[in-house]
Design a protein around this motif. Structure first.
Motif: not given
Length: 159
Positions: A13-14, A6-9, A1-3
């Motif tokens: 990509a991460i 937002e969720v990045i999967t 989870m970004l500050p």
């Protein structure tokens, strides 16, 4: 989870996101670096052509018609993964690392994914140029604690 919340999967990509967010770490070619295109190509390739098979390897019944079919499916997947590693290996011109002389998240990604079935011994045979690189990344003293914690080298892990 970004500050921001937002969720990045998606592992590739991460890794790309983090390398770009912290350019001072020099873990990816910059936007104007001539190596950037190949970096993005191989990050996407490893994710889509190799790592994408993990969901089937973990449970062949996701696509198998019967339990009897599952071992053959896994064998075919392992063959395909080995062929993909081989194709990548034939198309790279590495330096000390895949993209040249600096460690990148691509080297880390390949090193981690190469630990998954069909195991390192097959990876070594299929991708001899990258085999030397992943051995070097495995031995990097900066990563010793990480490997021990996340990917222990238990007896026979390379099979």
């Amino acid at each position: 989870m970004l500050p921001s919340g937002e969720v990045i999967t998606e592992s590739a990509a991460i890794l790309i996101y983090l390398a770009d967010l912290y350019p001072q770490g020099r873990l990816a070619p910059g936007l104007n670096d001539p190596k950037r295109a190949q970096y993005l190509r191989w990050m996407a390739y490893v994710s889509a052509a190799i790592y994408a098979f993990a969901w089937i390897k973990d449970d062949a019944m996701r696509i198998a018609a019967s339990k009897e079919d599952a071992p053959a499916i896994i064998d075919r997947i392992h063959d395909r993964i080995a062929a993909c590693w081989h194709m990548m290996d034939e198309q790279i011109t590495p330096g000390r690392y895949i993209l040249g002389d600096e460690l990148s998240v691509l080297d880390l990604y390949v090193t981690v994914i190469s630990r998954f079935a069909p195991w390192r011994s097959r990876f070594y045979k299929s991708a001899p140029k990258m085999a030397e690189i992943v051995r070097q990344v495995d031995a990097d003293p900066r990563l010793k604690e990480f490997w021990a914690k996340r990917f222990p080298s238990d007896e026979g892990w390379e099979r």
